[in-house]
Write an enzyme that holds these catalytic residues in place. Structure first.
Site, PDB file in Angstrom:
ATOM      1  CB  SER A 138      -0.937   0.005   1.215  1.00  0.00           C
ATOM      2  OG  SER A 138      -0.209  -0.103   2.422  1.00  0.00           O
ATOM      3  CG  HIS A 191      -1.677   4.196   4.189  1.00  0.00           C
ATOM      4  ND1 HIS A 191      -2.883   3.637   4.560  1.00  0.00           N
ATOM      5  CD2 HIS A 191      -0.878   3.145   3.838  1.00  0.00           C
ATOM      6  CE1 HIS A 191      -2.822   2.326   4.425  1.00  0.00           C
ATOM      7  NE2 HIS A 191      -1.624   2.010   4.007  1.00  0.00           N
TER       8      HIS A 191
END
Length: 271
Positions: A138, A191
């Site tokens: 991710s 993230h």
């Protein structure tokens, strides 16, 4: 005798999925294969792949710097692996198709892994004083989404939700928050670090990290990569096309390749 009930149609066309997978370029294939192999290795109980490949402030030092390259390839179980592959594959495929296989290798094995991982470690250790470990592709998903959002913003600055106009560059930030709220064990900080590097990539501030096209062309020609490697994507898109020169095509040696969109500040979208 009653005829058996017909099975419901599949939500996707298997032949189209197979065709798409067979068209994946070389580096994307290698990344997908590596992620699957590491997931399979994690099924055994003798050696923990996750503990070997993850990054955390207390585990990264001069002797374990390899973790800054391995953590995107390691995942926590099948669901984590599947979701990240589903999200990463089309984004990485478009990036490689636009910028070439060698450029993709140089960036994703290098700064596009180490930079977000390094920023995460610095913030986690010296600002938050924590030791949370992170793994997963991710990091590349949100990085590519951030880069895409910046380029989209240049051509389409806003999108509307009712009476509200929201800048398009903020869309990866909304996705970060939604994923963090819905998915357990998700690192919001990790993230956000990925999105930050994606923003810098999309704005062109990381263009100095891209290998010179002249050097890449020399390597391609010297090693005959187009002839030896199936699904290899040349850096010189104008001269060679997506997967190299067709047997009947004539290409002039002086023709310049397509410039990197993140190098020239172009509004062209990935792929």
């Amino acid at each position: 005798m009653a005829s058996p009930a017909a099975l419901p149609p599949l939500p996707f066309n298997p032949s189209r999925v197979r065709s798409y997978l067979l068209r994946l370029p070389l580096f994307t294939r290698l990344v997908v294969l590596a992620i699957i192999i590491f997931w399979l290795l994690e099924l055994q109980t003798v050696w923990s792949v996750v503990e070997w490949g993850r990054i955390s402030p207390e585990e990264v030092n001069l002797t374990t710097m390899y973790r800054l390259n391995t953590y995107p390839l390691v995942h926590l179980g099948f669901f984590h692996t599947f979701i990240n592959l589903l999200a990463l594959t089309p984004l990485l495929e478009r990036f490689e198709a636009e910028h070439g296989t060698l450029t993709s290798i140089a960036l994703f094995i290098g700064p596009l892994s180490t930079f977000p991982g390094g920023i995460y470690l610095l913030i986690e250790k010296f600002i938050l004083h924590r030791n949370n470990a992170v793994v997963g592709a991710s990091v590349w998903v949100f990085l590519l989404l951030g880069s895409e959002a910046i380029r989209t913003y240049k051509s389409n600055p806003h999108f509307s939700i009712g009476d509200f106009r929201i800048p398009t560059w903020t869309s990866p930030l909304f996705i970060c928050v939604v994923v963090w709220m819905l998915a357990a064990q998700t690192s919001l900080l990790g993230h956000l670090c990925s999105v930050l590097i994606g923003y810098l990539l999309g704005l062109g501030y990381l263009k100095f990290l891209v290998p010179p096209e002249k050097v890449l062309r020399w390597i391609e020609g010297k090693l005959n990569l187009l002839g030896r490697l199936p699904h290899y994507v040349s850096v010189d898109q104008k001269t060679y096309g997506r997967f190299g020169v067709l047997p009947t095509a004539g290409a002039s040696g002086g023709e310049r390749g397509t410039p990197m969109s993140f190098m020239a500040g172009s509004t062209q979208r990935l792929g």
